[in-house]
Write a protein that holds these residues in place. Structure first.
Motif, mmCIF file in Angstrom:
data_model
loop_
_atom_site.group_PDB
_atom_site.id
_atom_site.type_symbol
_atom_site.label_atom_id
_atom_site.label_comp_id
_atom_site.label_asym_id
_atom_site.label_seq_id
_atom_site.Cartn_x
_atom_site.Cartn_y
_atom_site.Cartn_z
ATOM 1 N N MET A 9 0.816 -1.211 0.000
ATOM 2 C CA MET A 9 0.000 0.000 0.000
ATOM 3 C C MET A 9 0.850 1.261 0.000
ATOM 4 O O MET A 9 0.486 2.253 -0.622
ATOM 5 N N ASN A 14 -2.241 3.970 -5.222
ATOM 6 C CA ASN A 14 -3.461 4.099 -6.016
ATOM 7 C C ASN A 14 -4.130 2.763 -6.309
ATOM 8 O O ASN A 14 -5.100 2.725 -7.057
ATOM 9 N N CYS A 15 -3.612 1.687 -5.756
ATOM 10 C CA CYS A 15 -4.160 0.349 -6.015
ATOM 11 C C CYS A 15 -5.182 -0.043 -4.955
ATOM 12 O O CYS A 15 -5.174 0.467 -3.835
ATOM 13 N N HIS A 16 -6.028 -0.985 -5.331
ATOM 14 C CA HIS A 16 -6.954 -1.614 -4.393
ATOM 15 C C HIS A 16 -6.457 -3.023 -4.114
ATOM 16 O O HIS A 16 -5.851 -3.661 -4.966
ATOM 17 N N HIS A 18 -7.337 -6.921 -2.367
ATOM 18 C CA HIS A 18 -8.400 -7.855 -2.014
ATOM 19 C C HIS A 18 -7.795 -9.027 -1.252
ATOM 20 O O HIS A 18 -6.819 -9.623 -1.698
ATOM 21 N N TRP A 34 -8.248 -4.117 9.212
ATOM 22 C CA TRP A 34 -8.189 -3.178 8.078
ATOM 23 C C TRP A 34 -9.287 -2.124 8.137
ATOM 24 O O TRP A 34 -9.484 -1.382 7.174
ATOM 25 N N GLU A 37 -9.455 1.422 6.231
ATOM 26 C CA GLU A 37 -8.599 1.422 5.032
ATOM 27 C C GLU A 37 -9.471 1.055 3.835
ATOM 28 O O GLU A 37 -9.795 -0.105 3.617
ATOM 29 N N ASP A 38 -9.871 2.080 3.077
ATOM 30 C CA ASP A 38 -10.809 1.889 1.971
ATOM 31 C C ASP A 38 -10.236 1.103 0.800
ATOM 32 O O ASP A 38 -10.983 0.597 -0.034
ATOM 33 N N ARG A 39 -8.922 0.999 0.718
ATOM 34 C CA ARG A 39 -8.315 0.279 -0.405
ATOM 35 C C ARG A 39 -8.272 -1.232 -0.181
ATOM 36 O O ARG A 39 -8.027 -1.987 -1.110
ATOM 37 N N HIS A 41 -10.118 -4.665 0.596
ATOM 38 C CA HIS A 41 -11.427 -5.311 0.516
ATOM 39 C C HIS A 41 -11.264 -6.751 0.991
ATOM 40 O O HIS A 41 -10.589 -7.546 0.343
#
Length: 178
Positions: A9, A14-16, A18, A34, A37-39, A41
């Protein structure tokens, strides 16, 4: 996973990201870790070639065996529910093929990699990082054969650019190496 994910991160802001965890208690713990932390999932299921639910005994979650649970541990008698969703479901939910797959291969992940390769999922992932660990009750001999088989399959589309036997390996898509 937390430390390597936090490092990714920082490096790729700028990455997501999962995370897939089929054991519900562990998925809830990940979600808590987490929070905010919106990134990141967190998905409370594993990924496989077909959707299914199975059960593992609580005893398989104790000690080292808990990080080496594999499909062979499954039974109808177990107390811990494990949910798996299909590759197509997972890709639709995530939105696209990942740009990098980072996986600790500790148990059922050996099955996942073989299935993901057969499905075609891995064929377009630019970077695949695999950590080979904890061989469970099947032992290192069985895992050595599976590791060689997965490496052979990956070599069709990827090149191993970094690797340590039964440690970490980095595979890069052949067409993305310029």
């Amino acid at each position: 996973m937390a430390e390597s994910s936090r490092e990714y991160m920082r490096k790729y802001p700028n990455c997501h990201f999962h995370a897939y965890e089929p054991v519900q208690a562990f998925a809830m713990e990940l979600k808590k870790n987490w929070e905010g932390e919106d990134r990141m999932h967190v998905h409370a299921y594993g990924i496989a070639d077909e959707e299914r639910t199975y059960f593992i005994p609580k005893s398989s979650m104790n000690g080292d065996h808990g990080v080496a649970t594999y499909i062979g541990d499954a039974s109808k008698e177990g107390e811990i529910e494990v949910k798996l969703k299909t590759f197509n479901f997972t890709l639709a939910e995530a939105g696209d093929i990942p740009t990098m797959l980072d996986i600790n291969c500790e148990g059922c992940e050996f099955d996942f990699l073989a299935q993901a390769k057969r499905h075609g999922l891995l064929d377009n992932v630019p970077v695949i990082q695999i950590g080979w660990h904890s061989y469970g009750s099947v032992g290192v001999g069985m895992r050595a054969w599976q590791t060689c088989e997965i490496r052979l399959q990956l070599s069709e589309t990827h090149e191993m650019v970094q690797g340590l036997a039964f440690g970490w390996e980095r595979w890069v898509l052949k067409s993305s190496q310029n």
